[in-house]
Design a protein around this motif. Structure first.
Motif, short mmCIF file in Angstrom:
data_model
loop_
_atom_site.label_atom_id
_atom_site.label_comp_id
_atom_site.label_asym_id
_atom_site.label_seq_id
_atom_site.Cartn_x
_atom_site.Cartn_y
_atom_site.Cartn_z
N ARG A 427 0.83 -1.21 0.00
CA ARG A 427 0.00 0.00 0.00
C ARG A 427 0.86 1.26 0.00
O ARG A 427 0.48 2.28 -0.58
N ALA A 428 2.00 1.19 0.67
CA ALA A 428 2.89 2.35 0.70
C ALA A 428 3.42 2.66 -0.69
O ALA A 428 3.56 3.84 -1.06
N MET A 429 3.71 1.64 -1.49
CA MET A 429 4.17 1.89 -2.85
C MET A 429 3.04 2.47 -3.68
O MET A 429 3.27 3.37 -4.52
N THR A 430 1.83 2.00 -3.46
CA THR A 430 0.68 2.61 -4.14
C THR A 430 0.57 4.08 -3.76
O THR A 430 0.36 4.96 -4.61
N ALA A 431 0.74 4.38 -2.48
CA ALA A 431 0.68 5.76 -2.00
C ALA A 431 1.76 6.61 -2.67
O ALA A 431 1.50 7.74 -3.11
N ALA A 432 2.98 6.08 -2.74
CA ALA A 432 4.07 6.83 -3.37
C ALA A 432 3.77 7.11 -4.83
O ALA A 432 4.07 8.20 -5.34
N SER A 433 3.16 6.13 -5.51
CA SER A 433 2.84 6.35 -6.92
C SER A 433 1.79 7.44 -7.08
O SER A 433 1.83 8.24 -8.02
N LEU A 434 0.83 7.52 -6.15
CA LEU A 434 -0.15 8.61 -6.18
C LEU A 434 0.53 9.95 -5.95
O LEU A 434 0.23 10.94 -6.63
N LEU A 435 1.44 9.99 -5.01
CA LEU A 435 2.14 11.24 -4.71
C LEU A 435 3.07 11.65 -5.86
O LEU A 435 3.21 12.84 -6.15
#
Length: 470
Positions: A427-435
């Motif tokens: 989920r953190a990598m998903t978050a980073a991709s959004l950012l």
């Protein structure tokens, strides 16, 4: 649990072996297949991904004769209409749901003769207005009840999916529905649809099924002293839920498209993927987080292919624009399609043939993301993108909780140079991709969870109390 059902004039015992739970670990739901002992079966709350159901029916030589839905599902596309097409099943559902396709509409107290067993509809509004539970009877004996999103193991399903003005009235209806269900015999089985992992308010770690007696002993909501207390406790437990929940119940009311052949995911070359991006489409990278970090298409959203893929796809992207997928060499294209279609995401343009090597070979830019284990992650602001309940249960002191589902709208709140983390890293990598899509490329994703980071940086996890949250 034993009863009697007829088969060609003979009496055949109904036992637990006649009930086959089919668990979707990703969405946290259970469907049920009931062997009616005469070559026919009843399916309850089946999703559009019917692989396990058809396999279970095939092993027993069963044809699905009835497909019952307890309510207008918000978290998956119902498979009832598809079963009607595939096997000629009669769809059983609440008449109050006003479904726009052929079905047998049921009201409170209506009964369906299954051929030795009887299915009785019980109006149990709360999760939705038109919610039914289905009581399975052998003669006058209550074998068990399919409770859908009414009584679930150690909880009750959320009541806020019909709009804010309906949340409390439905919670009060839920209170009365649970009281009605707990008037059934203690030995009657409880077969809910929503379970652990569902965003319809099932508690973590709960069993998938129970009995009325067990729930009267262990369900904290049933211990509420009165209706007001029940409503207060239920509403206090409601967290956020995926964005696609707000549109899928209407899809199920109108009736999803029937699939006449398995949908495919065609190959796309790098130029076609680039054109899709330029035209307003989205690229979803389903590779493991470590592979995305090492090199990805700028602007691609990382959603690793795992059980929870559908949840995050439906939470973070619209269903109205075409999607291109970036995959790894060993990943299952059919699994991507099945998970997407079961939540109504059908605009799948295809997958990048040859993956990232083909993208690079075509001369297109490649982006990378810092991905570090706890001992190598920088000390500084820690962004925890888990759900609030997970954060409350234990987090790094001073961490900023920005839930993944709300992050796109709160990208400006992410501090510069922060560590982005969840429980493991996906989920953190998903978050980073959004950012990154919002222009933030100064972040580090934690490969691990809060306990790893706390141990590496000399912290103890903080556990919030109810007073902390006030």
């Amino acid at each position: 649990m034993r009863g009697r059902t007829s088969l060609g004039g003979q009496q055949v015992g109904f036992t637990d072996t006649h009930l086959i739970p089919l668990v979707d670990q990703g969405l946290g739901n259970s469907a049920y297949l009931v062997d009616l002992s005469d070559g026919r079966a009843l399916a309850v709350d089946a999703s559009r991904d019917l692989r396990d159901l058809h396999a279970a029916a095939g092993r027993r030589g069963l044809s699905v004769a009835y497909a019952a839905d307890t309510h207008l599902h918000a978290d998956f596309v119902s498979g009832a209409l598809q079963l009607a097409h595939d096997t000629g099943a009669t769809v059983l559902a609440s008449a109050a749901g006003h479904r726009a396709f052929d079905h047998r509409g049921l009201a409170d107290g209506d009964e369906v003769d299954l051929g030795g067993l009887t299915l009785r509809a019980l109006a149990t509004p709360g999760h939705t207005d038109e919610h039914l539970s289905f009581l399975l009877l052998d003669g006058g004996r209550e074998l068990g009840v399919f409770t859908g999103g009414s009584l679930i193991v150690d909880s009750a399903a959320r009541t806020d999916l019909s709009g804010g003005d309906r949340t409390e009235p439905l919670a009060r209806a839920q209170y009365r529905s649970l009281r009605r269900l707990t008037a059934l015999p203690d030995a009657a089985a409880v077969w809910p649809t929503h379970g652990a992992g569902s965003f319809c308010s099932a508690p973590p770690g709960a069993e998938r099924t129970s009995t009325i007696g067990a729930q009267k002993r262990t369900n904290p909501l049933l211990a509420a002293s009165d209706e007001d207390t029940f409503v207060r406790e239920l509403l206090a437990s409601l967290g956020t839920y995926p964005a696609y929940f707000d549109r899928l119940s209407e899809v199920n009311r109108l009736g999803p498209a029937v699939l006449t052949a398995p949908p495919q995911l065609p190959g796309l070359d790098a130029g076609q993927v680039e054109a899709l991006l330029d035209g307003g489409g989205h690229v979803v990278d389903v590779r493991p987080a470590v592979d995305y970090a090492a090199g990805h298409i700028p602007g691609a959203l990382s959603i690793p292919l795992r059980d929870q893929f559908a949840t995050w796809l439906g939470w973070l992207l619209p269903d109205t624009v075409p999607l291109a997928l970036v995959t790894g060499p060993a990943q299952d294209l059919d699994e991507i399609v099945r998970q997407s279609y079961k939540i109504g995401y059908e605009r799948l343009a295809g997958h990048l043939t040859g993956g990232m090597p083909a993208w690079s070979a075509a001369g297109h830019p490649v982006a990378t993301t810092a991905f570090a284990t706890a001992d190598r992650a920088p000390a500084g602001t820690y962004i925890d993108v888990r759900q609030q309940a997970e954060y409350t249960a234990g987090h790094v002191p001073g961490a900023l909780n920005l839930e993944l589902g709300e992050l796109a709208a709160r990208a400006a709140d992410a501090p510069t140079g922060a560590v982005v983390a969840c429980g493991h890293g996906e989920r953190a990598m998903t978050a980073a991709s959004l950012l990154e899509r919002a222009g933030r490329t100064d972040l580090t994703v934690l490969q691990g969870g809060p306990a790893d980071y706390a141990a590496a940086h000399g912290h103890r996890l903080k556990h919030d109390t109810p007073r902390d949250k006030q």
